[in-house]
Motif scaffolding. Sequence first.
Motif, mmCIF file in Angstrom:
data_model
loop_
_atom_site.group_PDB
_atom_site.id
_atom_site.type_symbol
_atom_site.label_atom_id
_atom_site.label_comp_id
_atom_site.label_asym_id
_atom_site.label_seq_id
_atom_site.Cartn_x
_atom_site.Cartn_y
_atom_site.Cartn_z
ATOM 1 N N LEU A 132 -9.066 -15.587 2.566
ATOM 2 C CA LEU A 132 -9.614 -15.121 3.763
ATOM 3 C C LEU A 132 -8.564 -14.017 4.254
ATOM 4 C CD1 LEU A 132 -11.663 -15.273 6.183
ATOM 5 C CD2 LEU A 132 -10.215 -17.040 7.133
ATOM 6 N N ALA A 133 -8.894 -12.645 4.426
ATOM 7 C CA ALA A 133 -8.383 -11.423 5.135
ATOM 8 C C ALA A 133 -8.696 -11.376 6.348
ATOM 9 C CB ALA A 133 -7.847 -10.493 3.964
ATOM 10 N N LEU A 134 -8.108 -11.659 7.567
ATOM 11 C CA LEU A 134 -8.319 -11.198 8.743
ATOM 12 C C LEU A 134 -7.634 -10.015 9.360
ATOM 13 C CD1 LEU A 134 -9.157 -14.703 10.148
ATOM 14 C CD2 LEU A 134 -10.641 -13.222 9.164
ATOM 15 N N ILE A 135 -8.121 -8.984 9.943
ATOM 16 C CA ILE A 135 -7.286 -7.881 10.414
ATOM 17 C C ILE A 135 -7.800 -7.840 11.981
ATOM 18 C CG2 ILE A 135 -6.841 -5.453 10.183
ATOM 19 C CD1 ILE A 135 -6.407 -6.903 7.629
ATOM 20 N N ASN A 136 -6.643 -8.139 12.885
ATOM 21 C CA ASN A 136 -6.717 -8.070 14.121
ATOM 22 C C ASN A 136 -6.447 -6.666 14.549
ATOM 23 O OD1 ASN A 136 -7.273 -9.049 16.997
ATOM 24 N ND2 ASN A 136 -5.514 -10.224 17.115
ATOM 25 N N THR A 137 -7.393 -6.044 15.350
ATOM 26 C CA THR A 137 -7.459 -4.802 15.347
ATOM 27 C C THR A 137 -7.354 -4.122 16.740
ATOM 28 O OG1 THR A 137 -9.889 -4.604 15.439
ATOM 29 C CG2 THR A 137 -9.088 -4.337 13.209
ATOM 30 N N CYS A 138 -6.840 -2.870 17.009
ATOM 31 C CA CYS A 138 -6.802 -2.100 18.078
ATOM 32 C C CYS A 138 -7.805 -0.740 18.096
ATOM 33 C CB CYS A 138 -5.263 -1.724 18.295
ATOM 34 S SG CYS A 138 -4.887 -0.693 19.831
ATOM 35 N N LEU A 161 -12.907 -13.424 -1.925
ATOM 36 C CA LEU A 161 -12.271 -13.054 -0.918
ATOM 37 C C LEU A 161 -13.310 -12.610 0.287
ATOM 38 C CD1 LEU A 161 -9.313 -12.439 0.401
ATOM 39 C CD2 LEU A 161 -9.639 -9.950 -0.362
ATOM 40 N N LEU A 162 -12.820 -13.266 1.636
ATOM 41 C CA LEU A 162 -13.785 -12.949 2.756
ATOM 42 C C LEU A 162 -12.851 -11.879 3.568
ATOM 43 C CD1 LEU A 162 -15.350 -16.230 3.830
ATOM 44 C CD2 LEU A 162 -16.428 -14.432 2.416
ATOM 45 N N VAL A 163 -13.353 -10.715 4.083
ATOM 46 C CA VAL A 163 -12.806 -10.008 4.737
ATOM 47 C C VAL A 163 -13.337 -10.058 6.568
ATOM 48 C CG1 VAL A 163 -12.148 -7.454 5.300
ATOM 49 C CG2 VAL A 163 -12.177 -8.599 2.907
ATOM 50 N N GLY A 164 -12.513 -9.990 7.325
ATOM 51 C CA GLY A 164 -13.052 -10.300 8.697
ATOM 52 C C GLY A 164 -12.175 -9.220 9.685
ATOM 53 N N VAL A 165 -13.056 -8.668 10.446
ATOM 54 C CA VAL A 165 -12.375 -7.651 11.374
ATOM 55 C C VAL A 165 -12.488 -8.450 12.778
ATOM 56 C CG1 VAL A 165 -12.448 -5.213 12.561
ATOM 57 C CG2 VAL A 165 -13.064 -5.487 10.147
ATOM 58 N N LEU A 166 -11.303 -8.256 13.412
ATOM 59 C CA LEU A 166 -11.020 -9.216 14.647
ATOM 60 C C LEU A 166 -10.737 -8.418 15.829
ATOM 61 C CD1 LEU A 166 -11.387 -11.372 12.626
ATOM 62 C CD2 LEU A 166 -9.691 -12.860 13.606
ATOM 63 N N GLY A 167 -10.913 -8.542 16.985
ATOM 64 C CA GLY A 167 -10.038 -7.981 18.177
ATOM 65 C C GLY A 167 -10.825 -6.776 18.637
ATOM 66 N N VAL A 224 -17.252 -10.069 11.571
ATOM 67 C CA VAL A 224 -17.009 -9.305 12.796
ATOM 68 C C VAL A 224 -16.773 -10.339 14.017
ATOM 69 C CG1 VAL A 224 -17.463 -7.502 14.171
ATOM 70 C CG2 VAL A 224 -17.722 -7.217 11.724
ATOM 71 N N VAL A 225 -15.419 -10.336 14.290
ATOM 72 C CA VAL A 225 -15.329 -11.300 15.685
ATOM 73 C C VAL A 225 -14.570 -10.550 16.925
ATOM 74 C CG1 VAL A 225 -14.382 -13.679 16.144
ATOM 75 C CG2 VAL A 225 -15.036 -13.026 13.902
ATOM 76 N N GLY A 226 -15.098 -10.698 17.735
ATOM 77 C CA GLY A 226 -14.849 -10.185 19.077
ATOM 78 C C GLY A 226 -13.541 -11.007 19.811
ATOM 79 N N PRO A 227 -12.916 -10.398 20.588
ATOM 80 C CA PRO A 227 -11.684 -11.179 21.287
ATOM 81 C C PRO A 227 -12.070 -12.142 21.872
ATOM 82 C CG PRO A 227 -11.567 -8.810 22.155
ATOM 83 C CD PRO A 227 -12.998 -9.020 21.152
ATOM 84 N N ASP A 228 -13.241 -12.549 22.468
ATOM 85 C CA ASP A 228 -13.556 -13.782 23.181
ATOM 86 C C ASP A 228 -14.359 -14.680 22.444
ATOM 87 O OD1 ASP A 228 -12.447 -12.908 25.418
ATOM 88 O OD2 ASP A 228 -14.317 -12.267 26.515
#
Length: 472
Positions: free
Chosen positions: A77-83, A110-116, A136-140
């Motif tokens: 699982l690769a998560l990128i917490n983004t700005c 591999l699962l790729v997630g974009v967070l933040g 895709v996961v938002g900050p809350d």
Amino acid sequence: MKTKLTQKIFEPLIEKKLDESKQGLAYEDNTNPNSSIKKAYIETYGCQMNFSDTEIIASVLKDLGYSFTTNVLESDLALINTCSIRENAEEKVWHKLKELKGIKKKNPGLLVGVLGCMAERLKSKLLEQEQLVDLVVGPDAYRDLPRLIESAESGMKSINVLLSREETYADISPIRLNTNGVSAFISIMRGCNNMCTFCIVPFTRGRERSRDYHSIVKEAQELYHNGYREVTLLGQNVDSYHYEDCNFAQLLEKVALISPDLRVRFSTSHPKDITDEVLYTIKKYENICKYIHLPAQSGNSAILEKMNRGYTREWYMQKIERIRQILPDCAISTDIIVGFCGETEEQFQDTVSLMQWAKFDYAYMFFYSERPGTPAAKKFKDDIPEEEKKRRLQKIIAIQNQNSYNSNLRDLNQTFKILIEGNSKKSDLDFCGRNDQNKMVIFRKKPGLKPGDYVNVKVHQVTSATLIGEII
Ligand code: SAH
Ligand code: SF4
Ligand code: F3S
């Protein structure tokens, strides 16, 4: 957390702010009984609050049985917490996602997630574009990660970008990542209600809400008992912290009272909201650091109005004077944006003169980057050519370079109490640590001392970036 500055005195002082930096997850956990099952890789971009969020995310993943790796090639699982704060912050993430696409070809599981913040801003567009993002996961929505991951594992693209009016993750115990074991961030609030016209944060982070102070104090106490000696209280506008009968000054006091050996820092203060009560609380406690980050953004009142900052040039100058009157030794840093919509040369010169007048100890400087959907993008034209924005930026960088150097020169031959953070980047023979004013000080080690100890260091050399001294 700041990236290292250039050591040469008059080299342009372009310090990368955290919101443009990134870092992988330097945390491996073999104690988790389920750790053989799945491995997660997390990379974080953006501000300190995002880094703090990554520690919440890691906690949720750990409960799910994940262990962590710094090597994306061995992750499930690769998560990128983004700005999203500026266009180039998002460009870096796109670049990273393209890189992950290559890795995914070799490892289709591999699962790729974009967070933040980018997840919140772009929502399902992230699932459509590139065909590479699985969640895709938002900050809350980090509590929902278990469900979202499960659904992604079954082959469904999953998304939760709901913003909340209540979520503060108060009860989730963060897993400290990349830690030096000495200083830690504590989020005290989330979101922002200010609506500065240039800013994407109110859209990506939602409404402002303050976290229960009991849980903040408890977290700080636990950190202290685990050997930490410095906490930084984080919020987009800490001065509007309010939980039941407790305001920000009172919260500062509660945390300062945990131990005189626990340093307390905070960020970010807002010029329109910082109160005398806060300044007197800082004065009252030796362990509340004499350092205030007070973003000005511009030195021109008409531009400030257009930015909806809620203060004028004069108000800002009075705040600086007030700080210096109540806290004569307090360091002050700022954020500046040049080339905002319609900024004339005269208006820009007001920013130049403000910087010359205020003599900030430090400044984070940016040229305006239009963010889709913000009030400025809707109402004003982004009409300053990029070359001109860059010219203005170079001009203020040169001024700040001189200001930072002069500020450091004033510290020559002075003695400061330093909290040792660890080895200096350049040599294992030296320690580095910060003084009260948040300046990095480098000095030769002495036997028996370790990170987390306090020492008195006399400064005998300075650059625009660092103080160099010896233990006395
Ligand atoms: N809450 C803080 C700032 C958070 S964002 C405050 O109110 O000051 C950090 C900094 O990024 C801002 O202070 C601002 O200087 C800069 N910034 C925000 N939006 C920007 C944009 N659209 N273009 C360029 N810089 C921006
Ligand atoms: Fe953005 Fe203004 Fe809120 Fe800071 S105070 S996060 S600049 S809207
Ligand atoms: Fe960036 Fe979001 Fe922080 S936009 S600066 S990560 S609040």
